[in-house]
Design a protein around this motif. Structure first.
Motif, PDB file in Angstrom:
ATOM      1  N   LYS A   8       0.841  -1.431  -0.027  1.00 13.50           N
ATOM      2  CA  LYS A   8       0.103  -0.024  -0.024  1.00 13.50           C
ATOM      3  C   LYS A   8       0.672   1.209   0.118  1.00 13.50           C
ATOM      4  CE  LYS A   8      -3.899   2.222   2.120  1.00 13.50           C
ATOM      5  NZ  LYS A   8      -5.084   1.972   2.962  1.00 13.50           N
ATOM      6  N   GLY A   9       0.459   2.017  -1.013  1.00 14.83           N
ATOM      7  CA  GLY A   9       1.607   3.472  -0.947  1.00 14.83           C
ATOM      8  C   GLY A   9       2.721   3.254  -1.927  1.00 14.83           C
ATOM      9  N   ASP A  10       2.982   1.936  -2.287  1.00 11.85           N
ATOM     10  CA  ASP A  10       4.158   1.706  -2.888  1.00 11.85           C
ATOM     11  C   ASP A  10       3.942   2.419  -4.561  1.00 11.85           C
ATOM     12  OD1 ASP A  10       6.636   0.878  -3.842  1.00 11.85           O
ATOM     13  OD2 ASP A  10       6.326  -1.054  -3.363  1.00 11.85           O
ATOM     14  N   ASP A  11       4.805   3.033  -4.855  1.00 10.37           N
ATOM     15  CA  ASP A  11       4.849   3.527  -6.503  1.00 10.37           C
ATOM     16  C   ASP A  11       5.504   2.752  -7.532  1.00 10.37           C
ATOM     17  OD1 ASP A  11       4.594   4.816  -8.853  1.00 10.37           O
ATOM     18  OD2 ASP A  11       5.251   6.866  -7.924  1.00 10.37           O
ATOM     19  N   LEU A  12       4.783   1.806  -8.110  1.00 15.72           N
ATOM     20  CA  LEU A  12       5.686   0.702  -8.782  1.00 15.72           C
ATOM     21  C   LEU A  12       6.331   1.499 -10.077  1.00 15.72           C
ATOM     22  CD1 LEU A  12       2.678  -1.747  -9.188  1.00 15.72           C
ATOM     23  CD2 LEU A  12       4.858  -1.985  -7.709  1.00 15.72           C
ATOM     24  N   LEU A  13       6.080   2.751 -10.443  1.00 17.71           N
ATOM     25  CA  LEU A  13       6.623   3.252 -11.560  1.00 17.71           C
ATOM     26  C   LEU A  13       7.904   3.789 -10.957  1.00 17.71           C
ATOM     27  CD1 LEU A  13       6.953   4.203 -14.497  1.00 17.71           C
ATOM     28  CD2 LEU A  13       5.631   6.292 -13.612  1.00 17.71           C
ATOM     29  N   THR A  14       7.834   4.265  -9.799  1.00 19.58           N
ATOM     30  CA  THR A  14       9.351   4.638  -8.985  1.00 19.58           C
ATOM     31  C   THR A  14      10.193   3.747  -8.956  1.00 19.58           C
ATOM     32  OG1 THR A  14       8.316   6.438  -8.148  1.00 19.58           O
ATOM     33  CG2 THR A  14      10.295   5.918  -7.218  1.00 19.58           C
ATOM     34  N   ARG A  15       9.958   2.444  -8.637  1.00 14.70           N
ATOM     35  CA  ARG A  15      10.422   1.092  -8.215  1.00 14.70           C
ATOM     36  C   ARG A  15      11.149   0.747  -9.732  1.00 14.70           C
ATOM     37  NH1 ARG A  15       7.469  -2.950  -5.329  1.00 14.70           N
ATOM     38  NH2 ARG A  15       9.113  -4.242  -5.718  1.00 14.70           N
ATOM     39  N   LEU A  16      10.325   0.780 -10.595  1.00 12.77           N
ATOM     40  CA  LEU A  16      10.807   0.550 -12.129  1.00 12.77           C
ATOM     41  C   LEU A  16      11.906   1.167 -12.634  1.00 12.77           C
ATOM     42  CD1 LEU A  16      10.055  -1.133 -14.606  1.00 12.77           C
ATOM     43  CD2 LEU A  16       8.811   0.620 -15.529  1.00 12.77           C
ATOM     44  N   ILE A  17      11.752   2.567 -12.620  1.00 15.37           N
ATOM     45  CA  ILE A  17      12.969   3.328 -12.933  1.00 15.37           C
ATOM     46  C   ILE A  17      14.142   3.404 -12.063  1.00 15.37           C
ATOM     47  CG2 ILE A  17      11.197   4.794 -14.302  1.00 15.37           C
ATOM     48  CD1 ILE A  17      11.655   6.854 -12.109  1.00 15.37           C
ATOM     49  N   GLN A  18      13.814   3.022 -10.850  1.00 14.62           N
ATOM     50  CA  GLN A  18      15.135   2.971  -9.902  1.00 14.62           C
ATOM     51  C   GLN A  18      15.844   1.497  -9.930  1.00 14.62           C
ATOM     52  OE1 GLN A  18      13.657   3.989  -6.291  1.00 14.62           O
ATOM     53  NE2 GLN A  18      13.769   6.216  -6.541  1.00 14.62           N
ATOM     54  N   GLN A  19      15.308   0.665 -10.845  1.00 15.88           N
ATOM     55  CA  GLN A  19      15.734  -0.854 -10.889  1.00 15.88           C
ATOM     56  C   GLN A  19      17.344  -0.746 -11.472  1.00 15.88           C
ATOM     57  OE1 GLN A  19      13.447  -3.411 -13.202  1.00 15.88           O
ATOM     58  NE2 GLN A  19      14.708  -5.195 -12.638  1.00 15.88           N
ATOM     59  N   ASP A  20      18.233  -1.609 -10.955  1.00 14.16           N
ATOM     60  CA  ASP A  20      19.370  -1.538 -11.519  1.00 14.16           C
ATOM     61  C   ASP A  20      19.465  -2.489 -12.726  1.00 14.16           C
ATOM     62  OD1 ASP A  20      22.264  -1.538 -11.811  1.00 14.16           O
ATOM     63  OD2 ASP A  20      22.738  -3.185 -10.077  1.00 14.16           O
ATOM     64  N   LEU A  21      19.993  -1.630 -13.946  1.00 17.78           N
ATOM     65  CA  LEU A  21      19.722  -2.453 -15.224  1.00 17.78           C
ATOM     66  C   LEU A  21      21.224  -3.218 -15.345  1.00 17.78           C
ATOM     67  CD1 LEU A  21      18.179   0.108 -17.310  1.00 17.78           C
ATOM     68  CD2 LEU A  21      17.139  -1.540 -16.105  1.00 17.78           C
ATOM     69  N   ALA A  22      22.176  -2.964 -14.650  1.00 15.69           N
ATOM     70  CA  ALA A  22      23.301  -3.779 -14.647  1.00 15.69           C
ATOM     71  C   ALA A  22      23.415  -5.296 -14.703  1.00 15.69           C
ATOM     72  CB  ALA A  22      24.649  -3.286 -13.743  1.00 15.69           C
TER      73      ALA A  22
END
Length: 63
Positions: A8-22
Motif C-alpha cells: 500500500k502506497g508503493d509507487d511501482l513506476l518509481t521502483r521500475l525506474i530505479q531498478q538496477d539494469l546492470a
C-alpha cells in the motif's frame, strides 16, 4: 519472499525506474524495452480514449 509484491502506497513506476539494469542481459533489456513500449502505446490509447470521451460529452451537453 513478499518483497516484490506491491505494498500500500508503493509507487511501482518509481521502483521500475530505479531498478538496477546492470545485471540484465541484452536479451532481457530488449524484452524490457518491448514491454515498456507496449505500455506506452496502451497508455496513449487510454489517454486518447479519455480525450474523445470528454469531447463527446461536451458536444452532447453543449447543444
Amino acid at each position: 519472499m513478499d518483497d516484490d509484491l506491491p505494498r500500500k502506497g508503493d509507487d511501482l513506476l518509481t521502483r521500475l525506474i530505479q531498478q538496477d539494469l546492470a545485471p540484465l542481459s541484452v536479451i532481457e533489456l530488449e524484452a524490457r524495452i518491448s514491454a515498456l513500449e507496449a505500455e506506452i502505446a496502451r497508455t496513449r490509447a487510454k489517454m486518447q480514449s479519455a480525450v474523445n470521451h470528454k469531447a463527446s460529452a461536451e458536444a452532447l451537453f453543449n447543444r
